[in-house]
Motif scaffolding. Structure first.
Motif, PDB file in Angstrom:
ATOM      1  N   GLU A  37      -9.297 -77.280  39.681  1.00  0.00           N
ATOM      2  CA  GLU A  37      -8.451 -76.151  39.308  1.00  0.00           C
ATOM      3  C   GLU A  37      -8.941 -74.923  40.059  1.00  0.00           C
ATOM      4  N   VAL A  38      -7.983 -74.182  40.651  1.00  0.00           N
ATOM      5  CA  VAL A  38      -8.315 -73.019  41.474  1.00  0.00           C
ATOM      6  C   VAL A  38      -7.302 -71.920  41.213  1.00  0.00           C
ATOM      7  N   VAL A  39      -7.583 -70.733  41.745  1.00  0.00           N
ATOM      8  CA  VAL A  39      -6.554 -69.707  41.837  1.00  0.00           C
ATOM      9  C   VAL A  39      -5.464 -70.228  42.766  1.00  0.00           C
ATOM     10  N   TYR A  40      -4.206 -69.970  42.428  1.00  0.00           N
ATOM     11  CA  TYR A  40      -3.087 -70.628  43.109  1.00  0.00           C
ATOM     12  C   TYR A  40      -3.069 -70.406  44.619  1.00  0.00           C
ATOM     13  N   THR A  41      -3.675 -69.334  45.114  1.00  0.00           N
ATOM     14  CA  THR A  41      -3.688 -69.085  46.557  1.00  0.00           C
ATOM     15  C   THR A  41      -4.569 -70.086  47.302  1.00  0.00           C
ATOM     16  N   ARG A  42      -5.371 -70.857  46.586  1.00  0.00           N
ATOM     17  CA  ARG A  42      -6.271 -71.827  47.219  1.00  0.00           C
ATOM     18  C   ARG A  42      -5.771 -73.268  47.060  1.00  0.00           C
ATOM     19  N   LEU A  43      -4.497 -73.445  46.788  1.00  0.00           N
ATOM     20  CA  LEU A  43      -3.945 -74.789  46.592  1.00  0.00           C
ATOM     21  C   LEU A  43      -4.219 -75.699  47.780  1.00  0.00           C
ATOM     22  N   ILE A  78      -0.781 -85.292  40.280  1.00  0.00           N
ATOM     23  CA  ILE A  78      -0.226 -84.471  39.206  1.00  0.00           C
ATOM     24  C   ILE A  78      -0.635 -83.032  39.462  1.00  0.00           C
ATOM     25  N   GLY A  79       0.355 -82.172  39.682  1.00  0.00           N
ATOM     26  CA  GLY A  79       0.097 -80.762  39.915  1.00  0.00           C
ATOM     27  C   GLY A  79       0.695 -79.924  38.801  1.00  0.00           C
ATOM     28  N   THR A  80      -0.092 -79.025  38.232  1.00  0.00           N
ATOM     29  CA  THR A  80       0.383 -78.186  37.140  1.00  0.00           C
ATOM     30  C   THR A  80      -0.107 -76.758  37.360  1.00  0.00           C
ATOM     31  N   GLY A  81       0.618 -75.810  36.796  1.00  0.00           N
ATOM     32  CA  GLY A  81       0.257 -74.412  36.954  1.00  0.00           C
ATOM     33  C   GLY A  81       1.226 -73.711  37.879  1.00  0.00           C
ATOM     34  N   ARG A  82       0.747 -72.737  38.632  1.00  0.00           N
ATOM     35  CA  ARG A  82       1.617 -72.009  39.560  1.00  0.00           C
ATOM     36  C   ARG A  82       1.740 -72.835  40.836  1.00  0.00           C
ATOM     37  N   ILE A  83       2.689 -73.729  40.822  1.00  0.00           N
ATOM     38  CA  ILE A  83       2.827 -74.704  41.900  1.00  0.00           C
ATOM     39  C   ILE A  83       4.291 -75.054  42.095  1.00  0.00           C
ATOM     40  N   GLU A  84       4.642 -75.348  43.330  1.00  0.00           N
ATOM     41  CA  GLU A  84       5.986 -75.822  43.652  1.00  0.00           C
ATOM     42  C   GLU A  84       5.905 -77.290  44.046  1.00  0.00           C
ATOM     43  N   HIS A  85       6.868 -78.061  43.582  1.00  0.00           N
ATOM     44  CA  HIS A  85       6.845 -79.498  43.858  1.00  0.00           C
ATOM     45  C   HIS A  85       6.856 -79.772  45.357  1.00  0.00           C
ATOM     46  N   ALA A  86       7.671 -79.053  46.078  1.00  0.00           N
ATOM     47  CA  ALA A  86       7.777 -79.281  47.526  1.00  0.00           C
ATOM     48  C   ALA A  86       6.447 -79.006  48.219  1.00  0.00           C
ATOM     49  N   ALA A  87       5.708 -78.004  47.741  1.00  0.00           N
ATOM     50  CA  ALA A  87       4.433 -77.663  48.367  1.00  0.00           C
ATOM     51  C   ALA A  87       3.410 -78.783  48.172  1.00  0.00           C
ATOM     52  N   LEU A  88       3.301 -79.320  46.941  1.00  0.00           N
ATOM     53  CA  LEU A  88       2.347 -80.403  46.711  1.00  0.00           C
ATOM     54  C   LEU A  88       2.763 -81.657  47.463  1.00  0.00           C
ATOM     55  N   THR A  89       4.058 -81.918  47.515  1.00  0.00           N
ATOM     56  CA  THR A  89       4.545 -83.087  48.248  1.00  0.00           C
ATOM     57  C   THR A  89       4.178 -82.996  49.721  1.00  0.00           C
ATOM     58  N   LEU A  91       1.720 -81.295  51.077  1.00  0.00           N
ATOM     59  CA  LEU A  91       0.277 -81.440  51.243  1.00  0.00           C
ATOM     60  C   LEU A  91      -0.157 -82.898  51.095  1.00  0.00           C
ATOM     61  N   ALA A  92       0.443 -83.603  50.136  1.00  0.00           N
ATOM     62  CA  ALA A  92       0.117 -85.023  49.966  1.00  0.00           C
ATOM     63  C   ALA A  92       0.527 -85.821  51.188  1.00  0.00           C
ATOM     64  N   ASN A  93       1.689 -85.545  51.718  1.00  0.00           N
ATOM     65  CA  ASN A  93       2.163 -86.265  52.907  1.00  0.00           C
ATOM     66  C   ASN A  93       1.277 -85.990  54.110  1.00  0.00           C
ATOM     67  N   ALA A  94       0.748 -84.776  54.191  1.00  0.00           N
ATOM     68  CA  ALA A  94      -0.105 -84.423  55.330  1.00  0.00           C
ATOM     69  C   ALA A  94      -1.483 -85.071  55.231  1.00  0.00           C
ATOM     70  N   CYS A  95      -1.969 -85.275  53.999  1.00  0.00           N
ATOM     71  CA  CYS A  95      -3.356 -85.705  53.821  1.00  0.00           C
ATOM     72  C   CYS A  95      -3.527 -87.184  53.479  1.00  0.00           C
ATOM     73  N   ILE A  96      -2.492 -87.814  52.912  1.00  0.00           N
ATOM     74  CA  ILE A  96      -2.604 -89.224  52.534  1.00  0.00           C
ATOM     75  C   ILE A  96      -1.697 -90.040  53.433  1.00  0.00           C
ATOM     76  N   PRO A  97      -2.258 -90.824  54.347  1.00  0.00           N
ATOM     77  CA  PRO A  97      -1.428 -91.591  55.290  1.00  0.00           C
ATOM     78  C   PRO A  97      -0.555 -92.612  54.565  1.00  0.00           C
ATOM     79  N   LEU A  98       0.585 -92.897  55.135  1.00  0.00           N
ATOM     80  CA  LEU A  98       1.432 -93.980  54.633  1.00  0.00           C
ATOM     81  C   LEU A  98       0.685 -95.298  54.749  1.00  0.00           C
ATOM     82  N   ARG A  99       0.765 -96.085  53.700  1.00  0.00           N
ATOM     83  CA  ARG A  99       0.123 -97.398  53.714  1.00  0.00           C
ATOM     84  C   ARG A  99       0.793 -98.273  52.674  1.00  0.00           C
TER      85      ARG A  99
END
Length: 422
Positions: free
Chosen positions: A93-99, A191-202, A204-212
């Motif tokens: 958990e962080v301040v939202y600017t550090r997502l 699972i992302g909760t708090g000051r977050i946008e679904h598109a933003a977490l999606t 980031l996940a796509n950038a960091c977790i390779p398709l497999r």
């Protein structure tokens, strides 16, 4: 309202991403949940999947252990890992600017741990100390002794840490093989909760977790509710004790508690019987008789494995026999009072009203109710209001009936941790 609802998406390889925006907070919380836990430990190597949570912070392909601890110390408001019977979770958990930095950190410890041999050796010592803490604790000894009486095979019967002997068998190759098998997108949830946008977490996940593309085979366990009952009291004697710990418990059927109305009614009943200063056990054992300093209990478990009701108290050794007679009498036979029911229900309404205000509370609700109980997304629309409405419809007669059906004395087991003689 747009942006406030629970949103979910699934990638082509099975990675699921779930978010719930909490607009009034400046915090954001992200959890990476892998659907494997101590229930999947190989025979003879119990404690393997619990060991993953320890090794997550001991070095990755990109970060040393020192760098991991420095990052946590500098940026994270809250961070840890936990191992359940069917899941392992890494969260921060962080301040939202550090997502973005948070996600980079979590995806790294989830996806590319190094499992250095020297770190494995050191961490075994840490885990052995964790095991020893539980073994030395009389409350834990009584509770897990009770769980072994209640369950024969269901993983709910064990803490999940393993023993020093089984932890000793864990090596780097074993960890790497298990990681390769289970830490795959199809077995992972973000699972992302708090000051977050679904598109933003999606993104980031796509950038960091390779398709497999990979598939995991899941286990299932009986809740053993219908297993034959032979009521018993298990005695654990320990030296140099001045008190005894008495723990009672009974199994409850998962099929019945999957219904949320029943689940809420059981929570009310558990509160009335054993949880809090207004409970019947507290009022009788502490207030009326002065036997104990501590009286506690409640409903525990989940739909993925098992549910139990439990109650515990500490008493002086000469009071053990009387306490063993008193607790089942209160649990099963003492009349419930309608006024007590109304007080507990009103207090639970207040808890519901205030409960879903933090990113952590939403992470817990989504992990339990969306993932383990498979509630639909629509379930979370106007979640607090609907929960309070469900609670308001529970009647005193419903609670009384559940007690009559499921809290019979013959279903109660007990453990006693007391001073050894001589």
């Amino acid at each position: 309202m747009a942006g406030f609802a629970v949103e979910e998406s699934e990638r082509a390889d099975g990675l699921r991403i779930i978010t719930r925006r909490v607009p009034h907070t400046k915090r954001v919380r992200v959890a990476v949940m892998v659907r494997v836990g101590s229930g999947y430990d190989p025979p003879g190597s119990e404690g393997l999947f619990h060991f993953f949570e320890h090794m997550a912070f001991r070095g990755t392909l990109r970060r040393s252990a020192a760098e991991i601890y420095q990052f946590r110390d500098q940026y994270l408001l809250d961070s840890n890992a936990s191992t359940g019977r069917t899941d392992t979770t890494y969260y921060g958990e962080v301040v939202y600017t550090r997502l973005e930095s948070l996600c980079d950190f979590l995806f790294d410890i989830y996806g590319s741990p190094l499992f250095p041999d020297e770190a494995i050796k050191k961490e075994k010592g840490v885990v052995e100390n964790e095991i020893a803490r539980h073994e030395d604790n009389d409350h834990d000894a009584g509770f897990w002794g009770l769980m072994k009486l209640l369950y024969a095979e269901n993983p709910a019967r064990t803490l999940g840490t393993g023993s020093p002997e089984t932890v000793a068998t864990i090596d780097r190759q074993m960890l790497m093989d298990a990681h390769r098998q289970w830490y795959v997108p199809a077995n992972t949830l973000m699972i992302g909760t708090g000051r977050i946008e679904h598109a933003a977490l999606t993104a980031l996940a796509n950038a960091c977790i390779p398709l497999r593309n990979a598939i995991c085979s899941y286990r299932s366990w009986s809740d053993e509710y219908d297993m034959g009952y032979v009521p018993s009291i298990h005695i654990i004697e320990r030296p140099h004790r001045k008190k005894a710990v008495v723990t009672y418990g009974c199994k409850l059927p998962v099929a019945v508690l999957r219904d949320e109305k029943n689940q809420m009614a059981f929570k009310i009943l558990a509160r009335m019987l054993a949880r809090g200063v207004g409970s019947m056990l507290w009022q009788e054992i502490r207030e009326q008789r002065g036997f104990a300093y501590l009286v506690q209990g409640g409903l525990m478990g989940g739909a993925d494995l098992a549910y139990i009701f439990w109650a515990r108290t500490e008493v002086k050794p000469p009071r053990v026999d009387e306490t063993l007679r008193l607790i089942p009498d209160i649990i099963a036979y003492r009349p419930l009072e309608r006024a007590h029911f109304e007080r507990v229900k009103e207090n639970m309404m207040d808890h519901f009203l205030a409960s879903m205000e933090t990113p952590g509370s939403w992470q817990g609700a989504l992990s339990t109710q969306r993932i383990k109980e498979d509630r639909p997304l629509s379930y979370f629309t106007n979640y607090t209001a609907k929960s309070m409405a469900r609670l308001s419809r529970i009647t005193f007669d419903h609670v009384v009936r559940l007690r009559e059906l499921y809290f019979a004395p013959e279903r109660l087991y007990a453990t006693v941790v007391k001073p050894s003689v001589g």
